[in-house]
Structures are given as C-alpha cells and as structure tokens.
Design a protein around this motif. Structure first.
Motif: not given
Length: 323
Positions: A55-82
C-alpha cells in the motif's frame, strides 16, 4: 530471441541454483507499516532481499545509482551485501537503521525493536500508516546460488501489473497459524521466481546464455537432461541422441546459445554442485563424487583442483572458516 515460456520444469533447472540455495526455510519476512515522512536505512548485509509495496509508495535509494520510484504493487529485488535506503522521499532523513541479526536502531543507536513492534511479523512507526511494505531476506551461501546472483543487477524492479502474488502474501504474513512459516516461505519463493522470470524476459536484463537457451527446443532439452541427471555418464553423442539431433548439430547449437560446449558446461555444473555438497560436514568425497558423476574421489579431486585452483579439502576448509 523471443522470451522463453518457462515451465515449472525449466524453473527447477534454470532457477534451482537460486531456489535450492535461497529456497526460503524460515526466511526473515516482515510487514512494515509507516506514515510519511519515513526513511529506513538497511544495513543487514543480506545477499538477497525482496521488497513488495502493498500500500502506498516510496523510493529505493541503492548504494550506487539513482533513486528509483516504487509504486503500490511494485516488487524490488536487491542484491547485497551493499546497504540501501527505503523512504517516502529521497530527501527524507533516516529514522531507523536495520542491522544484521534483525536488530533495528535509530541513527544514533537507540534500540527500536520493541518500540516499533506492532505484532506478528509486523513492525513500524505507525500502526495505521498509509504505507505497507513486505520485506523478505534470503541468506545465500552456496556456489549454485552465487552463480545466479552474479548475473543479477544490484537492483531490479518488477511493476505491479506483472505480479498478482503480492496481495496473497500480504494477506498471509500477519497470520499466526499452524504451518504458517511454510506457507510464507513458499509464497515468498513464488514471488521471487515471478520477479526473476519477468526480469530475465526484458531486453535490458541481458539474461545469461544458459537461461535464454532454455527456450530453444534442442538446447533447452539438453540442458534439462544435464540438470536432471548430472551423474549420468554423458557424452555429446548420448546427449544429442536424447535431444533428438545429430552430435554436430547439438555441439554447434549448444555452444552458440550457451557460450560453451556441452561437456564444458556439464563439468562446470558438476563442480558447482560438488562445491555445495562439500559444505555438508558429513559428506564424504566419495559420496559427493558419485552424486555429481565422477567415478572416483581422485577423479573429482583432480577436476576440482584443475578448474577451481584448490582441492576439495581446501575448499571445504575455506568454507568452514567463512561460515
């Protein structure tokens, strides 16, 4: 080439490296409820994290690179360990930091775990918040898992239209019923599979040859045979016969699509499996050799040393020290 239609059998083959390594077995799964302004700094060093916006939305700010918008229903996969940050806005100051071991604090180190506890698998700054996130973290420590993770970007986002599993997982995460952990583990796996299949079908994903080749009627069949029975004493001729083509046709097509000849691929796959099996303290070299297709422990040891530069015992010692 067109994106392959990936059956369950192909998932077992091509993504088994991910889902037999990271297959969720009590994976850490959390429902987070927040209200703007909010910002979470994630420093847990997890090798792989799935974040779904319920529900809602937001942003993901990766360790490197530009912020990416997250909208309701979106799924992000982040590869660590950063580390990375989740926030309602890229400019919002960090309010909470998530550390290894599922420990959370304020930026100055004050404990947040109890203060933000909102019940079963639920955590956050506002129980009535307008934003709900689901986070699942996998701990990956196998060679097969690393093989797949190596081709993933640090961050990928699958849009809401592709993933009907998010509402289902959201409906189950706060339940506390018998067998609930197993239900959540399987749903999390299905969500991850869906995201990865969706991602690999995109042109920008630059999917590895072995994944794309599963859509080829000849090479896909050969790959499934190798993955299903790596211990069989395959030759190019026997593999070609099982795939229904000539030896020359299979060798040419396989090398063209996968990037290496069939027997070279098989050797790499066997040794990758062996590297994972050797992590088990009770596994003998003879037993591992039989499982991955080597007639004797000496044959496995020689191949392992030639390809990986260390003996199986040295590999096992290194893994024990890093555990």
């Amino acid at each position: 080439m067109p994106c392959p239609i990936v059956s369950r059998l192909v998932v077992v083959d091509a993504l088994a490296g991910l889902l037999d390594g990271p297959r969720a077995r009590g994976a850490f799964l959390l429902r987070t409820v927040l209200d703007p302004p909010w910002s979470l700094r994630i420093e847990d060093h997890a090798p792989l994290t799935v974040v779904a916006v319920v529900r809602g939305g937001g942003w993901v700010l990766p360790h490197t690179g530009d912020p990416v918008r997250l909208r309701q229903g979106d799924v992000a996969v982040l590869r660590g360990p950063d580390p990375y940050t989740l926030a309602d806005d890229p400019g919002t100051p960090v309010q909470a930091v998530v550390h290894p071991g599922e420990i959370s604090t304020t930026p100055d180190g004050a404990a947040l775990c109890e203060r933000w506890d909102l019940g079963v698998r639920t955590w956050g700054g506002d129980p009535n918040g307008s934003v709900v996130l689901l986070s699942g973290t996998y701990q990956l420590d196998g060679e097969v898992s690393r093989r797949l993770l190596a081709v993933l970007p640090p961050l990928l986002v699958a849009p809401e239209s592709d993933l009907p599993l998010v509402p289902l997982l959201a409906g189950e995460v706060a339940k506390d019923e018998p067998g609930q952990e197993a239900v959540l583990d399987r749903l999390l796996d299905l969500l991850l599979i869906s995201v990865l299949r969706s991602w690999f079908c995109r042109p920008e994903a630059d999917a590895p040859g072995w994944y794309q080749a599963h859509g080829d009627p000849v090479v896909g069949r050969a790959l499934r045979l190798l993955h299903a029975d790596p211990a069989r004493q395959w030759t190019v001729a026997s593999l070609a016969g099982a795939a229904g083509v000539s030896r020359a046709a299979l060798a040419r097509r396989f090398t063209e699509l996968v990037g290496e000849p069939p027997m070279a691929y098989l050797t790499d796959w066997r040794l990758t499996l062996a590297a994972d099996l050797l992590r088990e303290p009770s596994a003998t070299l003879a037993a591992v050799a039989r499982q991955v297709g080597y007639s004797t422990p000496f044959a496995l040891s020689a191949a392992f040393k030639r390809v990986r530069g260390v003996s199986p015992s040295e590999h096992r010692t290194r893994e024990d020290l890093s555990a």
